[in-house]
Design an enzyme around this catalytic site. Sequence first.
Site, PDB file in Angstrom:
ATOM      1  CG  MET A 331      -2.091   0.975   1.063  1.00 41.74           C
ATOM      2  SD  MET A 331      -3.080   1.146   2.575  1.00 41.74           S
ATOM      3  CE  MET A 331      -4.243  -0.185   2.420  1.00 41.74           C
ATOM      4  N   GLY A 332       1.959   1.217   0.788  1.00 41.73           N
ATOM      5  CA  GLY A 332       2.879   2.353   0.831  1.00 41.73           C
ATOM      6  C   GLY A 332       3.485   2.623  -0.534  1.00 41.73           C
ATOM      7  CD1 TRP A 334      -1.396   1.982  -6.053  1.00 43.87           C
ATOM      8  CD2 TRP A 334      -2.191   2.783  -4.136  1.00 43.87           C
ATOM      9  NE1 TRP A 334      -2.517   2.701  -6.345  1.00 43.87           N
ATOM     10  CE2 TRP A 334      -3.026   3.214  -5.181  1.00 43.87           C
ATOM     11  CE3 TRP A 334      -2.501   3.175  -2.824  1.00 43.87           C
ATOM     12  CZ2 TRP A 334      -4.157   3.993  -4.972  1.00 43.87           C
ATOM     13  CZ3 TRP A 334      -3.627   3.954  -2.616  1.00 43.87           C
ATOM     14  CH2 TRP A 334      -4.438   4.360  -3.679  1.00 43.87           C
ATOM     15  CG  HIS A 335      -0.365   5.857  -0.755  1.00 47.37           C
ATOM     16  ND1 HIS A 335      -1.522   6.468  -1.175  1.00 47.37           N
ATOM     17  CD2 HIS A 335      -0.739   5.073   0.289  1.00 47.37           C
ATOM     18  CE1 HIS A 335      -2.536   6.101  -0.407  1.00 47.37           C
ATOM     19  NE2 HIS A 335      -2.085   5.231   0.484  1.00 47.37           N
ATOM     20  N   GLY A 336       3.247   5.802  -3.708  1.00 49.31           N
ATOM     21  CA  GLY A 336       4.340   6.444  -4.427  1.00 49.31           C
ATOM     22  C   GLY A 336       5.658   5.964  -3.869  1.00 49.31           C
TER      23      GLY A 336
END
Lengths: 403, 77
Positions: A331-332, A334-336
Amino acid sequence: MVNLQPYASPSYFIIIGLCLLPIIVGLYHGKRFVAYETLFSLVFIVLTFGGDHWHQGVALIGYVLYQLLIVGGYARYRRRNNQTSVFVAAVVVAIVPLVVVKVTPAIQVGSQSLLGFLGISYLTFKAVQMVMELRDGTIKAFQPLPFLRFLLFFPTISSGPIDRYRRFEKDYRTAPERAKYLQLLNKAVFYLFLGFLYKFVLGYIFGKLLLPEVAHAALLQRAAFFHTGLSLPLLGYMYTYSMYLFFDFAGYSLFAVAISYLMGIETPMNFNRPFAAHNIKDFWNRWHMTLSFWFRDFIFMRFTFFLMKHKLVKNRVRISQCAYLVNFLIMGFWHGVTWFYIVYGLFHASAIIINDYWLRFKKRHQGLPHNRWTEGLAIFTTFNIVCFSFLIFSGFLNVLWFK
Amino acid sequence: MDTKQTIIAILQDITGADVSDDLDQNIFDSGLVDSMATVEMLLELQDQCGIDVPISEFDRNQWNTPNKIIEKVASMQ
């Protein structure tokens, strides 16, 4: 040519309202005008990705054809075979464009990948979901048109909420009954106005008026507390940013849900009073719910299932800890690909692992007090941990420390 | 052992709680079962009842009480 960013201006809402009228009248009479809806969706996609955003439009077309090929190809393969390696390859190939888009700015600082367009993450979630459900056999037949409709459903194209194919298709195949549709209309109007309040009033106050002020004050305190910059204004930034993040995104999500309802599609809600959560686990059942449920169903559960089925790790506590780490690290990323997004992921993984220790401790010690004071303390603690995680997420520490 | 007994035993094994006195309690809302416990349950159902429930078939709303699970499993056997 004009360009219209979704939900950004009053004119967008006026135009969309007028264009929706025939659909609303149709649904009120129990009819879905598929041809009109398709045309209407195409026009809005062109408005979003046309004009001076045309290069994004080209990227979108390329991306859609690419996913059509992968998902369609895998569906065709899956009818006769079911090799794990092919499944894994299909998932990997489906996320390659997103990975390129996320990694490019980290390698070449300041540059954006040509493959990128607004909403690529959300389209990827939908495409990967299709591959996984084809693998599970819960989606049996692949039909290009319904797939495209699902992928490109324009009220949610830019930032979700992330729907599920089978749920979406079921809504789309029929028109809701009148009583039901009236309920949806009712809710839609309420959500639109709540969305205005959230995004254009509260989001504006926190994000545009207060945030620059506290940011400025916090930056003046760089030397505070042994040069860490930890100061009261920084605390102010943390809370202000958290409020801005919630009202801005919850407001947007309400718009997306409201417009979906007007079209007779019950797009799932994204937020359920997240700041009333009494622990981190509870928080992830209330915050950006369609994303966290997507991660739960397609990453966390699949990963634990894999570990347990193949008995790679024996201890069930370790299994869940591994799965939390994998889940939130992805998830981290994925945010960037920046240190603060990755730390944000690690922070939430640690928080939820500690949370689980506490829940197990509570289970073993049934006599612990439970009343409205402990509940209040739990909510207060959770709120502050969450706000701290948003301070990391905001990237402000990067500016404070390294710029 | 019939399906009902098996499910109660599986849930007891995973959660440590005896659910037999209230078969209509919501096991997700109470925090008794989480995603991790769900996966364990699906694996046990595979082993002990011989039914295969893919994760994407698992909709929490259809599996949220012991009675619903018993019903689901019985219908799949």
